[in-house]
Design an enzyme around this catalytic site. Structure first.
Site, PDB file in Angstrom:
ATOM      1  N   ASP A 135      -6.280  -6.793   4.038  1.00 29.81           N
ATOM      2  CA  ASP A 135      -5.698  -5.448   4.093  1.00 29.81           C
ATOM      3  C   ASP A 135      -5.824  -4.884   5.501  1.00 29.81           C
ATOM      4  OD1 ASP A 135      -4.922  -2.817   3.627  1.00 29.81           O
ATOM      5  OD2 ASP A 135      -6.568  -2.357   2.243  1.00 29.81           O
ATOM      6  N   GLY A 136      -4.643  -4.579   6.097  1.00 31.06           N
ATOM      7  CA  GLY A 136      -4.630  -3.905   7.396  1.00 31.06           C
ATOM      8  C   GLY A 136      -3.887  -4.702   8.449  1.00 31.06           C
ATOM      9  N   GLY A 137      -2.800  -4.132   8.952  1.00 30.49           N
ATOM     10  CA  GLY A 137      -2.053  -4.776  10.026  1.00 30.49           C
ATOM     11  C   GLY A 137      -1.323  -6.035   9.592  1.00 30.49           C
ATOM     12  N   HIS A 184      -8.132   0.755  -4.277  1.00 29.91           N
ATOM     13  CA  HIS A 184      -9.100   0.517  -3.196  1.00 29.91           C
ATOM     14  C   HIS A 184      -9.816   1.839  -2.935  1.00 29.91           C
ATOM     15  CE1 HIS A 184      -9.502  -0.505   1.413  1.00 29.91           C
ATOM     16  NE2 HIS A 184     -10.668  -0.368   0.823  1.00 29.91           N
ATOM     17  N   GLY A 239      -9.089   3.711   6.775  1.00 28.45           N
ATOM     18  CA  GLY A 239      -8.806   5.138   7.002  1.00 28.45           C
ATOM     19  C   GLY A 239      -7.338   5.440   7.246  1.00 28.45           C
ATOM     20  N   PHE A 240      -6.643   4.507   7.880  1.00 28.77           N
ATOM     21  CA  PHE A 240      -5.249   4.803   8.234  1.00 28.77           C
ATOM     22  C   PHE A 240      -4.375   3.564   8.123  1.00 28.77           C
ATOM     23  CE2 PHE A 240      -8.109   7.558  10.572  1.00 28.77           C
ATOM     24  CZ  PHE A 240      -7.632   8.816  10.219  1.00 28.77           C
ATOM     25  N   GLY A 241      -3.099   3.796   7.808  1.00 29.53           N
ATOM     26  CA  GLY A 241      -2.115   2.724   7.878  1.00 29.53           C
ATOM     27  C   GLY A 241      -1.662   2.560   9.325  1.00 29.53           C
ATOM     28  N   GLY A 242      -0.917   1.506   9.578  1.00 35.42           N
ATOM     29  CA  GLY A 242      -0.281   1.326  10.882  1.00 35.42           C
ATOM     30  C   GLY A 242      -1.188   0.905  12.012  1.00 35.42           C
ATOM     31  N   ASP A 263      -4.635   3.455  -2.049  1.00 36.12           N
ATOM     32  CA  ASP A 263      -5.751   3.725  -1.131  1.00 36.12           C
ATOM     33  C   ASP A 263      -6.316   5.114  -1.388  1.00 36.12           C
ATOM     34  OD1 ASP A 263      -6.007   1.386   0.593  1.00 36.12           O
ATOM     35  OD2 ASP A 263      -3.948   1.831   1.190  1.00 36.12           O
ATOM     36  N   MET A 269     -12.220   4.208  -1.172  1.00 39.52           N
ATOM     37  CA  MET A 269     -12.943   4.489   0.088  1.00 39.52           C
ATOM     38  C   MET A 269     -13.580   5.862  -0.058  1.00 39.52           C
ATOM     39  SD  MET A 269      -9.955   2.951   2.536  1.00 39.52           S
ATOM     40  CE  MET A 269      -8.737   2.999   1.223  1.00 39.52           C
ATOM     41  N   MET A 318     -11.135  -6.461   5.072  1.00 41.29           N
ATOM     42  CA  MET A 318     -10.416  -5.451   5.857  1.00 41.29           C
ATOM     43  C   MET A 318     -10.140  -6.026   7.243  1.00 41.29           C
ATOM     44  SD  MET A 318      -9.895  -2.859   3.944  1.00 41.29           S
ATOM     45  CE  MET A 318      -9.075  -1.846   5.182  1.00 41.29           C
ATOM     46  N   MET A 356      -9.038   7.854  -0.458  1.00 41.94           N
ATOM     47  CA  MET A 356      -9.905   8.226   0.678  1.00 41.94           C
ATOM     48  C   MET A 356     -10.413   9.651   0.500  1.00 41.94           C
ATOM     49  SD  MET A 356      -7.651   6.745   3.827  1.00 41.94           S
ATOM     50  CE  MET A 356      -6.816   5.152   3.727  1.00 41.94           C
ATOM     51  N   SER A 393       0.854  -1.188   0.000  1.00 43.42           N
ATOM     52  CA  SER A 393       0.000   0.000   0.000  1.00 43.42           C
ATOM     53  C   SER A 393       0.889   1.237   0.000  1.00 43.42           C
ATOM     54  CB  SER A 393      -0.887   0.025   1.250  1.00 43.42           C
ATOM     55  OG  SER A 393      -1.374   1.348   1.436  1.00 43.42           O
ATOM     56  N   GLY A 407       1.290  -1.996   3.962  1.00 47.01           N
ATOM     57  CA  GLY A 407       1.871  -0.655   3.852  1.00 47.01           C
ATOM     58  C   GLY A 407       3.078  -0.536   4.752  1.00 47.01           C
ATOM     59  N   HIS A 410      -0.924  -1.299  -4.486  1.00 51.20           N
ATOM     60  CA  HIS A 410      -2.219  -1.005  -3.847  1.00 51.20           C
ATOM     61  C   HIS A 410      -2.326   0.500  -3.582  1.00 51.20           C
ATOM     62  CE1 HIS A 410      -5.731  -2.215  -1.377  1.00 51.20           C
ATOM     63  NE2 HIS A 410      -5.358  -1.269  -0.539  1.00 51.20           N
TER      64      HIS A 410
HETATM   65  C1  DX5 Z   1      -6.497   1.327   5.309  1.00 52.08           C
HETATM   66  C2  DX5 Z   1      -5.908   0.941   3.976  1.00 52.08           C
HETATM   67  C3  DX5 Z   1      -4.752   0.003   4.038  1.00 52.08           C
HETATM   68  C4  DX5 Z   1      -3.617   0.467   4.887  1.00 52.08           C
HETATM   69  C5  DX5 Z   1      -2.711  -0.689   5.198  1.00 52.08           C
HETATM   70  O1  DX5 Z   1      -7.654   2.039   5.080  1.00 52.08           O
HETATM   71  O2  DX5 Z   1      -6.879   0.340   3.160  1.00 52.08           O
HETATM   72  O3  DX5 Z   1      -4.328  -0.339   2.741  1.00 52.08           O
HETATM   73  O4  DX5 Z   1      -2.905   1.479   4.315  1.00 52.08           O
HETATM   74  O5  DX5 Z   1      -1.712  -0.216   6.030  1.00 52.08           O
HETATM   75  P1  DX5 Z   1      -0.867  -1.130   7.005  1.00 52.08           P
HETATM   76  O6  DX5 Z   1      -0.296  -2.233   6.183  1.00 52.08           O
HETATM   77  O7  DX5 Z   1       0.149  -0.187   7.541  1.00 52.08           O
HETATM   78  O8  DX5 Z   1      -1.816  -1.631   8.057  1.00 52.08           O
HETATM   79 ZN    ZN Z   2      -6.353  -0.532   1.185  1.00 50.27          ZN
END
Ligand code: DX5
Ligand code: ZN
Length: 224
Positions: A181-183, A72, A148-151, A41, A74, A143, A43, A14, A203, A39
């Site tokens: 996707d996520g974590g 993706h 909404g956010f990475g990390g 994102d 959003m 998901m 938003m 991502s 990401g 990927h």
């Molecule tokens: C969240 C995004 C993800 C996110 C993944 O809304 O869809 O793609 O950036 O980030 P990590 O891998 O850091 O959890």
């Molecule tokens: Zn994503």
């Protein structure tokens, strides 16, 4: 594929975790480091509490890689933006059922644009949502964080959803990718794969350590 043949795993970094001031360079770096998809994102500050990029940035990134741009979305309402992302060079358009009034129509619209159609389920959205969509989609995204956010931290109970959807896909007999996707990191990646995922979005775990680390990060996420 037989039951004993390992599923081939795709890694989709991502770019949300990339250096936004050097986005083209970052995309070339993950491409060279062996990623499978890129990927993106998108938003809107309305469907999710963050704002990122739009079709102009997708268009600007297109010449930097020949790998599929996995977009993706959003954003809400979703339908009026599909053509712009297709024209910008997206290969896969993935949409949330909550982002428009008619998800079935939205999926048909994506297919009419000649793109791969993905449907994405938020952590609180049940797998059942797919019952009357599975015959038409090319990709299902689970998901494992709220978008909404990475990390953010991986939400454990989404592994059960991945297992349930893997069964649905196998039963359908259709060629559908199952993405998570996520974590996703070196600990959660093998667990998501064991549950049945075959495309991992990552990401933080891809971009950690800077460009010199990307190839090793991607290899480790893949399980190598
Ligand atoms: C969240 C995004 C993800 C996110 C993944 O809304 O869809 O793609 O950036 O980030 P990590 O891998 O850091 O959890
Ligand atoms: Zn994503």
């Amino acid at each position: 594929m037989t039951a004993f043949e390992p599923r081939s795993i795709r890694i989709a970094p991502s770019i949300l975790s990339a250096d936004f001031a050097r986005l083209g360079e970052e995309v070339r770096a993950i491409d060279a480091a062996g990623c499978d998809w890129v990927h993106v994102d998108v938003m809107d500050g309305h469907f999710v509490p963050n704002i990122t990029i739009g079709p102009m940035v997708v268009k600007a990134l297109r010449p930097h890689t020949t790998k599929p741009l996995d977009v993706h979305l959003m954003i809400s309402p979703i339908d009026s933006f599909l053509d712009a992302f297709a024209e910008a060079g997206a290969d896969i358009l993935t949409v949330h059922p909550e982002a428009g009034p008619h998800i079935h129509r939205t999926v048909q619209h994506i297919k009419s644009l000649g793109k791969m159609a993905g449907v994405v389920l938020n952590p609180g959205t049940p797998a059942k949502m797919l019952d009357y969509l599975i015959d038409d989609v090319d990709l299902i995204l689970v998901m494992s964080v709220n978008p909404g956010f990475g990390g953010q931290s991986f939400i454990e109970n989404q592994l059960r959803k991945i297992e349930a959807i893997r069964k649905m896909i196998d039963k359908s007999g259709r060629d559908i990718r199952l993405q998570v996707d996520g974590g996703i990191d070196f600990t959660t990646a093998p667990r998501a794969i064991a549950a049945g995922a075959d495309v991992l979005v990552a990401g933080t775990a891809t971009f950690r350590g800077g460009p010199d680390a990307y190839a090793d990060n991607i290899k480790r996420l893949r399980g190598g």
